[in-house]
Design an enzyme around this catalytic site. Structure first.
Site, PDB file in Angstrom:
ATOM      1  N   HIS A  67       0.831  -1.201   0.000  1.00  0.00           N
ATOM      2  CA  HIS A  67       0.000   0.000   0.000  1.00  0.00           C
ATOM      3  C   HIS A  67       0.871   1.260   0.000  1.00  0.00           C
ATOM      4  O   HIS A  67       0.578   2.245  -0.699  1.00  0.00           O
ATOM      5  CB  HIS A  67      -0.911  -0.031   1.228  1.00  0.00           C
ATOM      6  CG  HIS A  67      -1.670   1.226   1.469  1.00  0.00           C
ATOM      7  ND1 HIS A  67      -1.258   2.181   2.385  1.00  0.00           N
ATOM      8  CD2 HIS A  67      -2.811   1.710   0.930  1.00  0.00           C
ATOM      9  CE1 HIS A  67      -2.121   3.174   2.405  1.00  0.00           C
ATOM     10  NE2 HIS A  67      -3.066   2.927   1.529  1.00  0.00           N
ATOM     11  N   GLU A  70       2.198   1.857  -3.415  1.00  0.00           N
ATOM     12  CA  GLU A  70       1.157   2.438  -4.277  1.00  0.00           C
ATOM     13  C   GLU A  70       1.100   3.955  -4.112  1.00  0.00           C
ATOM     14  O   GLU A  70       1.034   4.702  -5.094  1.00  0.00           O
ATOM     15  CB  GLU A  70      -0.194   1.815  -3.940  1.00  0.00           C
ATOM     16  CG  GLU A  70      -1.383   2.458  -4.625  1.00  0.00           C
ATOM     17  CD  GLU A  70      -2.540   2.703  -3.678  1.00  0.00           C
ATOM     18  OE1 GLU A  70      -3.041   3.852  -3.640  1.00  0.00           O
ATOM     19  OE2 GLU A  70      -2.937   1.765  -2.969  1.00  0.00           O
ATOM     20  N   HIS A  71       1.137   4.419  -2.865  1.00  0.00           N
ATOM     21  CA  HIS A  71       1.117   5.861  -2.592  1.00  0.00           C
ATOM     22  C   HIS A  71       2.294   6.566  -3.250  1.00  0.00           C
ATOM     23  O   HIS A  71       2.139   7.609  -3.891  1.00  0.00           O
ATOM     24  CB  HIS A  71       1.168   6.098  -1.078  1.00  0.00           C
ATOM     25  CG  HIS A  71      -0.176   6.163  -0.437  1.00  0.00           C
ATOM     26  ND1 HIS A  71      -0.597   7.237   0.301  1.00  0.00           N
ATOM     27  CD2 HIS A  71      -1.208   5.276  -0.424  1.00  0.00           C
ATOM     28  CE1 HIS A  71      -1.821   7.008   0.752  1.00  0.00           C
ATOM     29  NE2 HIS A  71      -2.201   5.826   0.327  1.00  0.00           N
ATOM     30  N   GLU A 142      -4.080   8.092   7.806  1.00  0.00           N
ATOM     31  CA  GLU A 142      -5.036   7.185   7.165  1.00  0.00           C
ATOM     32  C   GLU A 142      -5.323   5.978   8.062  1.00  0.00           C
ATOM     33  O   GLU A 142      -6.471   5.570   8.225  1.00  0.00           O
ATOM     34  CB  GLU A 142      -4.489   6.722   5.811  1.00  0.00           C
ATOM     35  CG  GLU A 142      -5.432   5.826   5.034  1.00  0.00           C
ATOM     36  CD  GLU A 142      -4.864   5.406   3.689  1.00  0.00           C
ATOM     37  OE1 GLU A 142      -5.303   4.361   3.168  1.00  0.00           O
ATOM     38  OE2 GLU A 142      -3.992   6.119   3.155  1.00  0.00           O
TER      39      GLU A 142
END
Length: 430
Positions: A67, A70-71, A142
């Protein structure tokens, strides 16, 4: 290019595997005004242990690194990729799941430029420790945001029970502690292992010209240099280390308790049509037992044991196989007891009758056919529902072939008390 026709649906896809290993799938839809492209890699949050390319030993990566990667892919040395898409009139996004990472855009103009932007930024990473450390603050927020969501906590609470000591039980974003261990070097290791074209797929659908588009893609890829494809070696915890935990509970500031009952499927190696058939059959079973046309749903709703939050879901991916059912309730003990009993006696349920099955079957086929009017649905389902050469376009045919006896057989094979668990979020006293 290979041309694959689905006469029943009046759909045709064009497939080509490029010399560098990239699988390209084109689905022209000339009646649409926009295009939608999804560029994905077979790499998700559960892929934490693997042998990095160029090394010989397995390495354990920090939770949440897929993840995090991906960012960071959207950051370039000279700017932000979102700005590039915006200037071209496109809407861009990305997501990470348990088993996939995908990057996408939709646009009504500048198709060639947007397609090249998608291919180029995903295939040209740029990380520095300074930018990585900056991103940690964003992802930390997040994680904290999701930690405050009761719906998220009850879902991952159940997953912790179903998959103890397995990465499927860990938040896709990782933890506040785990992301602190992520460095630019580790991101590059993950990238070079999993982002090779041979481990990736480009799916494009919408209003475009086939030959022109594949030529653009071929030219774009021919201008780039990639190392020779190597086998990716991954490792997951053994089944003995992931025996299901029967129950769990946490207290949060909620007005009404939330519950989920889940069952983990037995380890299987279904492939192709058999795998998709399994997916459809379990989804049929859940609709028969808990859908809005079932006597169970109506009874529980009328008695006030469930409300509009009530939901059921089946997840069937690489290394992941489980169903869940539940929602908000004023009587958690009673609802859990009822749901467990209904699942354990599923094959004998009065809702599993021919008349009800035909209603559910026809409605499911109708909903699927209607969904094919959405480019986004087709792209995401094509990405998610792939079992060898069987795709989302095989769903209707398989739905039509499934009979009620098949559903009862699946119920008897899939559901067992040993692999069943419950999790609840209950109000925290002030």
């Amino acid at each position: 290019m290979e041309k694959i026709e689905y006469a029943q649906l009046n759909e045709t896809i064009y497939k080509e595997i490029l010399p560098n290993g990239l699988t390209v799938i084109l689905l022209p839809k000339i009646d649409f005004y926009k295009t939608y492209a999804l560029f994905s890699t077979n790499f998700g949050s559960i892929d934490q242990q693997f042998i990095p390319i160029g090394e010989t030993d397995f390495k354990k990566m920090p939770d949440g690194i897929a993840h995090f990667l991906e960012h960071k892919m959207f950051e370039k040395k000279d700017g932000d990729v979102f700005d590039d898409f915006s200037k071209l009139g496109a809407s861009a996004n990305a997501f990470t799941s348990f088993t996939k990472t995908a990057y996408l855009f939709s646009s009504t103009s500048h198709f060639k430029e947007n397609l090249e932007t998608l291919l180029d930024f995903v295939q040209k990473p740029y990380f520095t420790n300074k930018s990585v450390n900056k991103e940690k603050g964003i992802i930390r927020q997040e994680i904290q945001m999701y930690d405050d969501l009761p719906e998220w906590r009850v879902m991952f609470g159940l997953l912790e029970n179903l998959y103890p000591n397995h990465p499927a039980s860990i938040d896709i974003a990782g933890t506040i502690e785990s992301i602190e261990d992520i460095t630019a070097e580790l991101l590059y290791e993950n990238y070079h292992t999993f982002y090779h074209p041979s481990n990736m797929q480009l799916f494009v659908t919408g209003n475009f010209e086939i030959e022109q588009t594949i030529e653009w893609i071929r030219k774009n890829q021919n201008l780039k240099q990639f190392e020779e494809a190597k086998e990716i070696k991954r490792r997951y915890p053994s089944e003995e280390n992931t025996k299901v935990i029967p129950s769990g509970e946490i207290k949060l500031p909620v007005n009404k308790p939330k519950v989920l009952v889940g069952i983990k499927g037995k380890k299987n190696k279904l492939k192709g049509a058999a795998a998709l058939r399994q997916l459809i059959s379990v989804e049929f079973l859940l609709k028969l037992l808990f859908g809005e046309t079932s006597s169970t749903y109506l009874k529980l709703y009328d008695e006030g044991l469930i409300d509009d939050s009530f939901n059921y879901e089946y997840t069937f991916e690489r290394e992941i196989d489980h169903l869940s059912v539940g929602g908000d309730t004023k009587e958690p003990d009673q609802l859990i007891s009822i749901l467990k009993n209904l699942l354990l006696k599923a094959a004998e349920s009065p809702d599993l009758n021919e008349k009800h099955f035909e209603i559910v079957k026809k409605r499911s086929i109708g909903e699927s056919l209607q969904s094919f009017n959405s480019l986004e649905f087709i792209a995401h389902q094509f990405n998610d529902v792939q079992f060898e050469d069987v795709t989302v376009f095989d769903i209707i045919h398989l739905m039509e072939s499934i009979e009620l006896e098949d559903i009862k057989k699946v119920a008897m094979q899939y559901i067992n008390s040993e692999n069943m668990s419950e999790f609840r979020v209950t109000p925290k006293l002030k």
